[in-house]
Write an enzyme that holds these catalytic residues in place. Structure first.
Site, mmCIF file in Angstrom:
data_model
loop_
_atom_site.group_PDB
_atom_site.id
_atom_site.type_symbol
_atom_site.label_atom_id
_atom_site.label_comp_id
_atom_site.label_asym_id
_atom_site.label_seq_id
_atom_site.Cartn_x
_atom_site.Cartn_y
_atom_site.Cartn_z
ATOM 1 N N LYS A 319 0.857 -1.242 0.082
ATOM 2 C CA LYS A 319 0.147 0.079 -0.022
ATOM 3 C C LYS A 319 0.792 1.060 -0.041
ATOM 4 C CE LYS A 319 -4.233 -2.276 1.364
ATOM 5 N NZ LYS A 319 -5.583 -2.154 2.279
ATOM 6 N N ARG A 354 -3.352 -10.440 4.375
ATOM 7 C CA ARG A 354 -3.527 -10.464 3.187
ATOM 8 C C ARG A 354 -2.259 -9.881 2.295
ATOM 9 N NH1 ARG A 354 -5.823 -6.630 -0.692
ATOM 10 N NH2 ARG A 354 -7.001 -7.830 -2.110
#
Length: 377
Positions: A319, A354
């Site tokens: 991210k 994840r």
């Protein structure tokens, strides 16, 4: 029936088994200031702000203090939520039972491999989506994630990167259903990553055994009904706003408390509507309406989320806040930051990670889990 009891977040309860105090944050608490005064009189520490109480006290003494302020009507619901939250914080995560098999989140963290069946994913540029031979490229990519050690596969057909445009229902179904069906047929635990109730329904019919909704049900009114009907685990995620605008100056007074309370209320609401609590996973939604500072605060508070009593999922992989911290612009090159975030999350009690870089993440998670277990020994 609405659950109007206060919400309890546990910051630290390590001393409770030996009769010591816990550090707690309660919101939605009637007469919080009066309770804080009674806690102080009983040799605890409390600070009230409206209906919020930050307190360090032996849980039974906190309940007694509430009883002295408001009798059983105040003490009983407070005692119930504090006892449940402290017990969950101390006990760790339960297993997650899915129609395709049990994910052993009660004994170790599991890795959820990311499979983006989109042409515009922020993280991999659509490498698993080849329109000319769809779904072959995506199926191969999913099989590679499983071979690398993924415990489950998270399949998404609509990008949720900041600024992403919605994908029409028919197109999302075309992208994901053949991939879900093929990978589920191998016996894999497959999650469908979607904000649409219709996609969740179709994917579960095709073999998906988890619904991962990054919107927490806020973007499609049918999603809640779908989750209640389907009878599979549901990942409840915190999202501020919606994907196209979520990163435009997101603001919180206290990001940890606000995200925690949102998730707590979501869990309560789903259970009240009939979804079994053991079907719920909670995700603070790193990057979904949060700045880098917000994401770091939530990562640091991962252990607090375990007081919800449900497995905690953390999705920090690749991210943008990791790129901000490391100076790496290419998401595919953010592996070191992704592994560091995964390790921090695991030592804080996260049970589902994840990840895009599955093999490296599996190894990092194994070490982080061993460290966490050694601390508990």
């Amino acid at each position: 029936m609405a659950d109007d009891r206060p919400i309890c977040r546990v910051e630290d309860a390590r001393l409770v088994p030996d009769g010591g105090p816990a550090r707690l944050v309660l919101t939605g608490l009637d007469r919080a200031a009066e309770i804080a005064d009674k806690v102080a009189a009983a040799r605890g520490v409390g600070r009230a702000d409206g209906d919020r109480l930050e307190v360090m006290a032996v849980p039974s003494r906190l309940t007694d203090a509430a009883g002295r302020v408001g009798g059983a009507d105040l003490a009983v619901p407070l005692g119930e939520v504090v006892e449940a939250a402290v017990a969950a914080w101390l006990a760790g995560s339960p297993d997650l039972v899915t129609p395709a098999g049990t994910l052993p989140t009660g004994s170790r963290p599991v890795v959820l491999g990311v499979l983006n069946v989109t042409p515009d994913s922020f993280s991999d540029g659509g490498t698993a989506f080849g329109p000319a031979d769809h779904p072959a490229a995506a199926i191969r990519a999913g099989e590679a994630l499983l071979a690398a050690g993924a415990d489950a596969i998270d399949i998404g057909g609509e990008s949720t990167r900041p600024g992403a445009d919605p994908v029409p229902l028919d197109e999302e179904l075309r992208r994901v259903l053949p991939v879900v069906e093929a990978l589920a047929a191998t016996g894999a635990v497959v999650a469908i990553d979607t904000v649409k109730g219709a996609v969740a329904r179709a994917a579960v019919e095709a073999g998906a055994s988890i619904v991962n909704d990054v919107s927490g049900g806020s973007l499609d009114p049918d999603m809640r009904e779908a989750v209640l009907d389907l009878g599979v685990p549901y990942v409840l995620t915190h999202l501020l706003g919606e994907p196209r605008t979520m990163q435009r100056d997101p603001r919180y007074d206290d990001v940890v408390t606000e995200v925690f309370d949102h998730l707590a209320a979501g869990v309560r609401g789903l259970v009240a509507d009939g979804l079994p609590a053991d079907h719920i996973v909670v995700d603070p939604g790193l990057g979904f309406g949060k700045t880098a500072r917000h994401n770091l605060a939530l990562l640091r508070a991962t252990r607090d989320l375990t007081s919800l009593g449900r497995p905690v999922l953390i999705g920090a992989s690749r991210k943008s806040f990791l790129g901000t911290l490391t100076g790496v612009d290419d998401p595919a090159q953010r592996i070191e930051g992704s592994l560091a975030a995964a390790a921090v999350a695991v030592t804080g009690g996260a049970r589902i990670i994840r990840a895009h870089d599955v093999q490296a993440t599996v190894r990092a998670v194994r070490v982080a889990h061993a460290v966490a277990q050694s601390q508990d020994a």
